[in-house]
Design an enzyme around this catalytic site. Structure first.
Site, PDB file in Angstrom:
ATOM      1  CG  ASN A   9       0.589  36.279  -5.796  1.00  9.90           C
ATOM      2  OD1 ASN A   9       0.490  36.677  -4.690  1.00  9.90           O
ATOM      3  ND2 ASN A   9       1.132  37.196  -6.697  1.00  9.90           N
ATOM      4  CE  LYS A  11      -1.710  39.190  -8.073  1.00 11.77           C
ATOM      5  NZ  LYS A  11      -1.710  39.440  -9.305  1.00 11.77           N
ATOM      6  CG  HIS A  94       4.009  39.549  -8.598  1.00 13.61           C
ATOM      7  ND1 HIS A  94       3.697  40.526  -9.095  1.00 13.61           N
ATOM      8  CD2 HIS A  94       3.428  38.278  -9.021  1.00 13.61           C
ATOM      9  CE1 HIS A  94       2.326  40.121  -9.625  1.00 13.61           C
ATOM     10  NE2 HIS A  94       2.451  38.784  -9.462  1.00 13.61           N
ATOM     11  CD  GLU A  96       0.349  42.480  -8.720  1.00  8.67           C
ATOM     12  OE1 GLU A  96       0.506  42.148  -7.451  1.00  8.67           O
ATOM     13  OE2 GLU A  96      -0.329  41.977  -9.599  1.00  8.67           O
ATOM     14  CD  GLU A 166       2.723  35.802 -12.423  1.00  6.11           C
ATOM     15  OE1 GLU A 166       1.839  35.196 -12.231  1.00  6.11           O
ATOM     16  OE2 GLU A 166       2.886  36.893 -11.924  1.00  6.11           O
ATOM     17  N   GLY A 172      -4.248  40.019 -14.173  1.00  4.68           N
ATOM     18  CA  GLY A 172      -5.394  40.914 -13.498  1.00  4.68           C
ATOM     19  C   GLY A 172      -6.132  41.555 -14.645  1.00  4.68           C
ATOM     20  CB  SER A 212      -6.041  36.573 -17.074  1.00  3.26           C
ATOM     21  OG  SER A 212      -5.905  37.866 -16.642  1.00  3.26           O
ATOM     22  N   GLY A 233      -3.382  34.196  -9.593  1.00  5.10           N
ATOM     23  CA  GLY A 233      -3.563  35.380  -8.710  1.00  5.10           C
ATOM     24  C   GLY A 233      -5.581  35.212  -8.333  1.00  5.10           C
ATOM     25  N   GLY A 234      -6.112  36.039  -9.098  1.00  2.00           N
ATOM     26  CA  GLY A 234      -7.444  36.408  -8.431  1.00  2.00           C
ATOM     27  C   GLY A 234      -8.358  34.979  -8.184  1.00  2.00           C
TER      28      GLY A 234
HETATM   29  P1  13P Z   1      -4.288  36.995 -12.138  1.00  2.59           P
HETATM   30  O1  13P Z   1      -4.222  35.532 -12.094  1.00  2.59           O
HETATM   31  O2  13P Z   1      -5.293  37.588 -11.174  1.00  2.59           O
HETATM   32  O3  13P Z   1      -4.159  37.666 -13.530  1.00  2.59           O
HETATM   33  O4  13P Z   1      -2.754  37.465 -11.346  1.00  2.59           O
HETATM   34  C1  13P Z   1      -1.601  36.532 -11.902  1.00  2.59           C
HETATM   35  C2  13P Z   1      -0.490  37.052 -10.827  1.00  2.59           C
HETATM   36  O5  13P Z   1      -0.055  38.142 -10.734  1.00  2.59           O
HETATM   37  C3  13P Z   1       0.084  35.834  -9.990  1.00  2.59           C
HETATM   38  O6  13P Z   1       1.318  36.172  -9.546  1.00  2.59           O
END
Ligand code: 13P
Length: 254
Positions: A9, A11, A94, A96, A166, A172, A212, A233-234
């Protein structure tokens, strides 16, 4: 054995040209990986993905979709629009979007139903906040999210649903859930799907963990037998790190 799946993802980070460069670097690194791989990108990068991933098995998807079919919803993108450009999956719900844009389970349910109409797989994100975990309500939160987001869906439609567990506090933050916490949550998810549908449905639903996940800590989770893979994510923003994560996962879970 369960299908192995890793989805990135990305983002709101990469522009379309940066996504193209990412794909050019990423594809050769994972071409032969024995794993289903996908990336979820901003709407404006979908056409680039379609072109750049044409000759590969790597999937691409959106990060959100409208709950409405069509009409006066300025700024929204419908499932029909996604399907028309060859997009076959999208994240929904998600954390967020739930937190920053106040998305409710009922809206997420509508989004999933729109996606189903257009044959788009929904990656349904669920998970508890730190406060909810501390209060001991994780199971209630997860089950409520599943019940309300999947409301009205038939068992055969679960083929087009992936569940991503998640926990909000792990996204994050560098603080992953422990393997035991993930295993417990996956068990709750499979049991709830079994209760809502059938035992077979609970066994077959694809479940991912996100929060993470990195190339070094993925090895700790690769042994969780009930888990299909990860939503990343990251680390999915950089080709080498994302590829290392995938290879560490499939290497460990053979
Ligand atoms: P991180 O891997 O950056 O923690 O993000 C996870 C995420 O939100 C995937 O949708």
């Amino acid at each position: 054995m369960l299908n192995k799946v890793v989805i990135g993802n990305q983002k709101m980070n990469l522009t379309a040209s940066q996504t193209r460069r990412f794909i050019n670097a990423f594809v050769p690194l994972v071409e032969h990986a024995n794993c289903e791989i996908g990336i979820c990108v901003p709407y404006t990068n979908l056409a680039t993905c379609k072109r750049a991933l044409k000759e590969t098995k790597i999937m691409f998807g959106a990060q959100n979709v409208s709950e409405f079919e069509r009409g006066a919803y300025t700024g929204e993108i419908s499932s029909a629009m996604l399907a028309d450009i060859g997009c076959k999956m999208s994240l929904v719900g998600h954390s967020e979007r739930r937190k920053i844009f106040s998305e409710q389970n009922s809206q997420i349910n509508n989004k999933i139903k729109q996606n189903l109409k257009y044959n788009i797989t929904s990656i349904l994100c669920i998970g508890e906040s730190k406060r909810e975990r501390t209060a001991g309500t994780t199971k209630n939160v997860i089950c409520k999210q599943l019940d309300e987001c999947l409301s009205g869906l038939y068992e055969n439609e679960l083929e087009k649903i992936i569940i991503a567990y998640e926990p909000v506090w792990a996204i994050g933050t560098g603080q992953t859930a422990t393997a035991k916490q993930i295993e417990e949550a996956v068990k709750i998810i499979r049991e709830e799907i079994s209760r809502l549908y059938t035992e077979i449905a609970g066994k077959n639903i694809v479940v991912l963990y996100g929060g993470s996940v990195k190339a070094d800590n993925v090895k700790m989770f690769a042994g969780i037998k009930s888990l299909n893979g990860f939503l990343v994510g990251g680390v999915s923003l950089e080709a080498q790190s994302f590829s290392d994560l995938i290879h560490n996962f499939i290497g460990k879970s053979k």
